[in-house]
Write a protein that holds these residues in place. Structure first.
Motif, PDB file in Angstrom:
ATOM      1  N   PHE A 253      31.310 -32.902  38.248  1.00  0.00           N
ATOM      2  CA  PHE A 253      32.207 -33.845  37.506  1.00  0.00           C
ATOM      3  C   PHE A 253      32.827 -35.035  38.505  1.00  0.00           C
ATOM      4  CE2 PHE A 253      36.790 -34.541  37.190  1.00  0.00           C
ATOM      5  CZ  PHE A 253      36.939 -35.327  36.142  1.00  0.00           C
ATOM      6  N   HIS A 254      33.188 -36.177  37.853  1.00  0.00           N
ATOM      7  CA  HIS A 254      33.773 -36.966  38.684  1.00  0.00           C
ATOM      8  C   HIS A 254      34.382 -37.929  37.640  1.00  0.00           C
ATOM      9  CE1 HIS A 254      34.800 -40.335  41.336  1.00  0.00           C
ATOM     10  NE2 HIS A 254      34.530 -39.610  42.409  1.00  0.00           N
ATOM     11  N   PRO A 255      35.783 -38.218  37.823  1.00  0.00           N
ATOM     12  CA  PRO A 255      36.571 -39.017  36.746  1.00  0.00           C
ATOM     13  C   PRO A 255      36.279 -40.503  36.405  1.00  0.00           C
ATOM     14  CG  PRO A 255      37.755 -38.546  38.883  1.00  0.00           C
ATOM     15  CD  PRO A 255      36.624 -37.872  38.905  1.00  0.00           C
ATOM     16  N   ILE A 256      35.214 -40.810  37.295  1.00  0.00           N
ATOM     17  CA  ILE A 256      34.731 -42.051  36.735  1.00  0.00           C
ATOM     18  C   ILE A 256      33.143 -41.987  36.862  1.00  0.00           C
ATOM     19  CG2 ILE A 256      36.683 -43.445  37.030  1.00  0.00           C
ATOM     20  CD1 ILE A 256      35.373 -44.721  39.609  1.00  0.00           C
ATOM     21  N   GLY A 257      32.439 -42.845  36.100  1.00  0.00           N
ATOM     22  CA  GLY A 257      30.865 -42.727  36.147  1.00  0.00           C
ATOM     23  C   GLY A 257      30.509 -43.293  37.389  1.00  0.00           C
ATOM     24  N   ARG A 258      28.961 -43.313  37.624  1.00  0.00           N
ATOM     25  CA  ARG A 258      28.421 -43.792  38.748  1.00  0.00           C
ATOM     26  C   ARG A 258      28.633 -45.172  38.937  1.00  0.00           C
ATOM     27  NH1 ARG A 258      22.893 -43.172  39.373  1.00  0.00           N
ATOM     28  NH2 ARG A 258      22.670 -43.385  37.165  1.00  0.00           N
ATOM     29  N   ALA A 259      28.197 -45.957  37.761  1.00  0.00           N
ATOM     30  CA  ALA A 259      28.428 -47.663  37.869  1.00  0.00           C
ATOM     31  C   ALA A 259      29.845 -48.081  38.377  1.00  0.00           C
ATOM     32  CB  ALA A 259      27.994 -47.981  36.797  1.00  0.00           C
ATOM     33  N   ALA A 260      30.801 -47.330  37.781  1.00  0.00           N
ATOM     34  CA  ALA A 260      32.259 -47.843  38.210  1.00  0.00           C
ATOM     35  C   ALA A 260      32.695 -47.262  39.359  1.00  0.00           C
ATOM     36  CB  ALA A 260      33.271 -46.886  36.967  1.00  0.00           C
ATOM     37  N   LEU A 261      31.940 -45.905  40.038  1.00  0.00           N
ATOM     38  CA  LEU A 261      32.395 -45.540  41.254  1.00  0.00           C
ATOM     39  C   LEU A 261      31.707 -46.771  42.197  1.00  0.00           C
ATOM     40  CD1 LEU A 261      33.521 -43.449  42.961  1.00  0.00           C
ATOM     41  CD2 LEU A 261      31.610 -42.307  42.963  1.00  0.00           C
ATOM     42  N   ALA A 262      30.404 -46.897  42.094  1.00  0.00           N
ATOM     43  CA  ALA A 262      29.666 -48.051  42.958  1.00  0.00           C
ATOM     44  C   ALA A 262      30.459 -49.147  43.032  1.00  0.00           C
ATOM     45  CB  ALA A 262      28.352 -48.098  42.385  1.00  0.00           C
ATOM     46  N   ALA A 263      31.102 -49.672  41.779  1.00  0.00           N
ATOM     47  CA  ALA A 263      31.701 -51.049  41.717  1.00  0.00           C
ATOM     48  C   ALA A 263      32.945 -51.038  42.700  1.00  0.00           C
ATOM     49  CB  ALA A 263      31.942 -51.425  40.484  1.00  0.00           C
ATOM     50  N   ARG A 264      33.632 -49.707  42.462  1.00  0.00           N
ATOM     51  CA  ARG A 264      34.985 -49.482  43.221  1.00  0.00           C
ATOM     52  C   ARG A 264      34.667 -49.722  44.680  1.00  0.00           C
ATOM     53  NH1 ARG A 264      37.931 -43.830  42.505  1.00  0.00           N
ATOM     54  NH2 ARG A 264      38.742 -44.691  40.658  1.00  0.00           N
ATOM     55  N   HIS A 265      33.677 -49.181  45.369  1.00  0.00           N
ATOM     56  CA  HIS A 265      33.344 -49.500  46.594  1.00  0.00           C
ATOM     57  C   HIS A 265      32.372 -50.488  47.019  1.00  0.00           C
ATOM     58  CE1 HIS A 265      35.118 -45.636  47.565  1.00  0.00           C
ATOM     59  NE2 HIS A 265      34.274 -44.864  46.520  1.00  0.00           N
ATOM     60  N   ASP A 266      32.353 -51.468  46.100  1.00  0.00           N
ATOM     61  CA  ASP A 266      31.461 -52.887  46.445  1.00  0.00           C
ATOM     62  C   ASP A 266      29.919 -52.390  46.659  1.00  0.00           C
ATOM     63  OD1 ASP A 266      31.514 -55.347  46.057  1.00  0.00           O
ATOM     64  OD2 ASP A 266      32.103 -55.539  48.272  1.00  0.00           O
ATOM     65  N   ARG A 267      29.652 -51.295  45.867  1.00  0.00           N
ATOM     66  CA  ARG A 267      27.945 -51.191  46.156  1.00  0.00           C
ATOM     67  C   ARG A 267      27.149 -51.092  44.653  1.00  0.00           C
ATOM     68  NH1 ARG A 267      29.843 -46.439  49.436  1.00  0.00           N
ATOM     69  NH2 ARG A 267      29.493 -45.089  47.611  1.00  0.00           N
ATOM     70  N   ARG A 268      25.999 -51.099  44.858  1.00  0.00           N
ATOM     71  CA  ARG A 268      25.202 -50.880  43.758  1.00  0.00           C
ATOM     72  C   ARG A 268      24.582 -49.540  43.527  1.00  0.00           C
ATOM     73  NH1 ARG A 268      24.177 -56.464  43.098  1.00  0.00           N
ATOM     74  NH2 ARG A 268      22.362 -56.898  41.672  1.00  0.00           N
ATOM     75  N   ILE A 269      24.391 -48.993  42.465  1.00  0.00           N
ATOM     76  CA  ILE A 269      23.565 -47.704  42.235  1.00  0.00           C
ATOM     77  C   ILE A 269      22.185 -47.927  42.766  1.00  0.00           C
ATOM     78  CG2 ILE A 269      22.808 -45.974  40.492  1.00  0.00           C
ATOM     79  CD1 ILE A 269      25.230 -46.745  38.674  1.00  0.00           C
ATOM     80  N   THR A 270      21.717 -47.005  43.438  1.00  0.00           N
ATOM     81  CA  THR A 270      20.504 -46.970  43.904  1.00  0.00           C
ATOM     82  C   THR A 270      19.605 -45.852  43.160  1.00  0.00           C
ATOM     83  OG1 THR A 270      20.987 -45.466  45.787  1.00  0.00           O
ATOM     84  CG2 THR A 270      20.895 -48.162  46.139  1.00  0.00           C
ATOM     85  N   ASP A 271      17.981 -45.939  43.218  1.00  0.00           N
ATOM     86  CA  ASP A 271      17.213 -45.049  42.550  1.00  0.00           C
ATOM     87  C   ASP A 271      17.278 -43.680  43.143  1.00  0.00           C
ATOM     88  OD1 ASP A 271      16.473 -47.277  40.917  1.00  0.00           O
ATOM     89  OD2 ASP A 271      14.600 -47.547  41.964  1.00  0.00           O
ATOM     90  N   ASP A 272      17.784 -43.424  44.571  1.00  0.00           N
ATOM     91  CA  ASP A 272      17.625 -42.502  45.240  1.00  0.00           C
ATOM     92  C   ASP A 272      19.300 -41.458  44.880  1.00  0.00           C
ATOM     93  OD1 ASP A 272      19.388 -43.646  46.745  1.00  0.00           O
ATOM     94  OD2 ASP A 272      18.490 -43.155  48.639  1.00  0.00           O
ATOM     95  N   ASP A 273      20.173 -42.074  44.027  1.00  0.00           N
ATOM     96  CA  ASP A 273      21.475 -41.138  43.799  1.00  0.00           C
ATOM     97  C   ASP A 273      21.152 -39.951  43.283  1.00  0.00           C
ATOM     98  OD1 ASP A 273      23.685 -40.662  42.714  1.00  0.00           O
ATOM     99  OD2 ASP A 273      24.531 -42.391  42.082  1.00  0.00           O
ATOM    100  N   LEU A 274      21.693 -39.269  43.961  1.00  0.00           N
ATOM    101  CA  LEU A 274      21.476 -37.747  43.437  1.00  0.00           C
ATOM    102  C   LEU A 274      21.944 -37.497  42.027  1.00  0.00           C
ATOM    103  CD1 LEU A 274      22.017 -35.556  46.645  1.00  0.00           C
ATOM    104  CD2 LEU A 274      20.041 -36.004  45.564  1.00  0.00           C
ATOM    105  N   ARG A 275      22.933 -38.074  41.692  1.00  0.00           N
ATOM    106  CA  ARG A 275      23.708 -37.870  40.450  1.00  0.00           C
ATOM    107  C   ARG A 275      22.843 -38.596  39.283  1.00  0.00           C
ATOM    108  NH1 ARG A 275      28.947 -40.059  42.636  1.00  0.00           N
ATOM    109  NH2 ARG A 275      27.411 -41.330  43.445  1.00  0.00           N
ATOM    110  N   ALA A 276      21.731 -39.394  39.441  1.00  0.00           N
ATOM    111  CA  ALA A 276      21.084 -40.057  38.340  1.00  0.00           C
ATOM    112  C   ALA A 276      20.467 -38.812  37.921  1.00  0.00           C
ATOM    113  CB  ALA A 276      19.932 -41.266  39.029  1.00  0.00           C
ATOM    114  N   GLU A 277      20.133 -38.923  36.462  1.00  0.00           N
ATOM    115  CA  GLU A 277      19.867 -37.929  35.791  1.00  0.00           C
ATOM    116  C   GLU A 277      18.336 -37.365  36.200  1.00  0.00           C
ATOM    117  OE1 GLU A 277      19.057 -35.900  31.197  1.00  0.00           O
ATOM    118  OE2 GLU A 277      19.794 -38.047  31.310  1.00  0.00           O
TER     119      GLU A 277
END
Length: 199
Positions: free
Chosen positions: A143-167
């Protein structure tokens, strides 16, 4: 491994004192994620990487007074913050590495892990250790209280293909570790992956 543990401890020790005040509105999201686990009164559940114990009251409510609630974390300062917040009244706190749990095989009905997977030093073996302590048919909630895209944006990053949480990455990782991914939600308001312990 030791370097990784030191890094994790340093990261969370520096943030423990004000962790809860940084995220004051997360309680309903935690409660909803715990509800999705479908715990029953009397169940035994572990909050893996429990931090300040924000999930412990909801887990206690779910399993009732006769259930077992454990919270495990590597960082003493986070567990001390959980005690200061009174959350040790909802469950037993363990200062331990979730990669080497002091628990018997198949002794739990479920594991809850908030923000856990990105802090595991060896995600495959560590998820397998969580599978070891859960009975066949038991559940895992990542669980995380915000999704991957929102979390990446919070940290001024982009989601990458190697993100373990990607389905596409998480499903085979869980399968190799003794779990079957059953449900997957990744939206701005929450990330929740529910898996079942394979027989």
């Amino acid at each position: 491994m030791a370097d990784h543990h030191t890094h994790v401890q340093d990261f969370f020790t520096a943030r423990a004192a004000d962790w809860d005040t940084r995220f004051p509105d997360d309680a309903p999201a935690y409660a909803a994620a715990v509800e999705a686990l479908g715990l029953r009164p009397g169940d035994a559940v572990l909050d893996a990487g429990c931090g300040t114990g924000r999930a412990l009251p909801a887990l206690r409510n779910a399993v009732g007074p006769h259930g077992t609630v454990l919270g495990a974390d590597l960082t003493p300062a986070m567990l001390q913050a959980a005690v200061r917040a009174g959350r040790d009244r909802s469950g037993r706190l363990l200062l331990t590495d979730v990669a080497r749990l002091p628990l018997r095989n198949a002794s739990l009905d479920a594991v809850f892990g908030a923000g856990l997977i990105s802090h595991l030093s060896q995600p495959g073996p560590d998820l397998a250790e969580l599978a070891r302590v859960v009975r066949p048919g038991g559940q895992l909630a990542l669980f995380h209280p915000i999704g991957r895209a929102a979390l990446a944006a919070r940290h001024d990053r982009r989601i990458t293909d190697d993100d373990l949480r990607a389905e596409p990455n998480l499903r085979p990782l869980l399968a190799r570790s003794g779990w079957r991914l059953d449900a997957y939600t990744d939206e701005d308001a929450r990330f929740l992956a529910l898996a079942v312990r394979a027989d």
